[in-house]
Design an enzyme around this catalytic site. Structure first.
Site, mmCIF file in Angstrom:
data_model
loop_
_atom_site.group_PDB
_atom_site.id
_atom_site.type_symbol
_atom_site.label_atom_id
_atom_site.label_comp_id
_atom_site.label_asym_id
_atom_site.label_seq_id
_atom_site.Cartn_x
_atom_site.Cartn_y
_atom_site.Cartn_z
ATOM 1 N N SER A 1 0.805 -1.093 -0.087
ATOM 2 C CA SER A 1 0.071 -0.031 0.194
ATOM 3 C C SER A 1 0.772 1.163 -0.061
ATOM 4 C CB SER A 1 -0.859 -0.078 1.487
ATOM 5 O OG SER A 1 -1.546 -1.119 1.369
HETATM 6 N N1 SAH Z 1 -0.043 -5.277 4.219
HETATM 7 C C1 SAH Z 1 0.660 -5.614 2.976
HETATM 8 C C2 SAH Z 1 -0.099 -5.165 1.609
HETATM 9 C C3 SAH Z 1 -1.164 -6.120 1.478
HETATM 10 S S1 SAH Z 1 -2.116 -6.498 -0.150
HETATM 11 C C4 SAH Z 1 2.054 -4.865 2.908
HETATM 12 O O1 SAH Z 1 2.443 -4.103 3.789
HETATM 13 O O2 SAH Z 1 2.794 -5.213 1.854
HETATM 14 C C5 SAH Z 1 -3.135 -7.358 0.489
HETATM 15 C C6 SAH Z 1 -2.864 -8.873 0.731
HETATM 16 O O3 SAH Z 1 -3.718 -9.517 1.313
HETATM 17 C C7 SAH Z 1 -2.372 -9.420 -0.636
HETATM 18 O O4 SAH Z 1 -1.070 -10.003 -0.459
HETATM 19 C C8 SAH Z 1 -3.255 -10.791 -0.654
HETATM 20 O O5 SAH Z 1 -2.770 -11.857 -0.982
HETATM 21 C C9 SAH Z 1 -3.728 -10.840 0.830
HETATM 22 N N2 SAH Z 1 -4.982 -11.494 1.016
HETATM 23 C C10 SAH Z 1 -6.097 -11.187 0.370
HETATM 24 N N3 SAH Z 1 -7.139 -12.027 0.799
HETATM 25 C C11 SAH Z 1 -6.613 -12.887 2.154
HETATM 26 C C12 SAH Z 1 -6.884 -13.682 3.183
HETATM 27 N N4 SAH Z 1 -8.338 -14.068 3.122
HETATM 28 N N5 SAH Z 1 -6.208 -13.934 4.229
HETATM 29 C C13 SAH Z 1 -4.827 -13.748 3.913
HETATM 30 N N6 SAH Z 1 -4.271 -12.756 3.107
HETATM 31 C C14 SAH Z 1 -5.133 -12.428 2.160
#
Ligand code: SAH
Length: 216
Positions: free
Chosen positions: A62
């Protein structure tokens, strides 16, 4: 490796402090954490711009402002147990690890879990645990959590996360449709012996979708 001290400082001043990020602890942690280590070598030159960057598997790290805002909304004092859903690069988890006592972070993509583990190793954080799985189920082994942060967009609050939030706890989650969500603060309070859920809608945002059993 290039030294990004100047870029990091500029990010904190221009994109965070000049807007409404005033929590000095959040500013200090983001002012020291090497964001360039959480993106691919080819993306390092743009690590400190205020926009999301692809991290593989169609996912993104993000933008710094959104990370700072959500972290500030969590209102961490240092002694909390925190659950993050969506580890991605591990950057947000590293920030949480420096501001809270214990962090459990869940990611559903195996490849991203492996990379986030490597990224976090560079920070020497022993209080952050990365779990492979569906974060919409929460993590009952360490529940309840004082704080929960969801870093992917959802139409509703996954029920297990609400159940696993402590009384007096706070959750920050992007809620809305596929194209647009609002950063939302959820608080679980006990008022006159009854448990109440208080929801406060914040600014617009655009996150990759939360996938899993309890998201949509
Ligand atoms: N917080 C992260 C960015 C997150 S992007 C950072 O600092 O880089 C969102 C992430 O959520 C993605 O990697 C995606 O694979 C994950 N995601 C989506 N649905 C999910 C779920 N049900 N459980 C765990 N991860 C999930």
């Amino acid at each position: 490796m290039k030294d990004f001290t100047h870029e990091r400082k500029r990010m904190v001043e221009q994109h965070l402090r000049a807007r409404d990020i005033s929590d000095e602890k959040v500013l200090s942690v983001m002012g020291h954490l090497a964001r360039e280590r959480f993106v691919s070598p080819a993306s390092q030159f743009m690590a400190y711009n205020d926009f999301p960057i692809p991290i593989g598997k169609g996912q993104t790290i993000s933008q710094p402002y959104m990370i700072a805002l959500m972290t500030q909304m969590l209102d961490l004092q240092g002694d909390e147990k925190v659950l993050e859903i969506g580890t991605g690069s591990g950057y947000q988890a590293a920030i949480l690890g420096k501001l809270a006592k214990k962090v459990i972070t869940i990611e559903r993509e195996k490849e991203l879990v492996a990379r986030a583990r490597k990224n976090l190793l560079t920070q020497g954080l022993s209080n952050v645990k990365i779990v492979l799985g569906d974060g919409t189920e929460g993590y009952m082994y360490n529940a309840p959590f004082d704080r929960i942060i969801v870093t992917a967009g959802s139409e509703k609050v996954p029920r297990p996360l609400l159940d696993q939030l402590s009384i007096g706890g706070k959750m920050v989650i992007p809620l809305g449709g596929r194209a647009l969500q609002h950063i939302t603060l959820i608080e679980k309070k006990k008022i006159d012996g009854e448990i109440k859920i208080v929801e406060k809608k914040g600014i617009d945002c655009r996150f990759v979708p939360l996938r899993g059993k309890h998201a949509w």
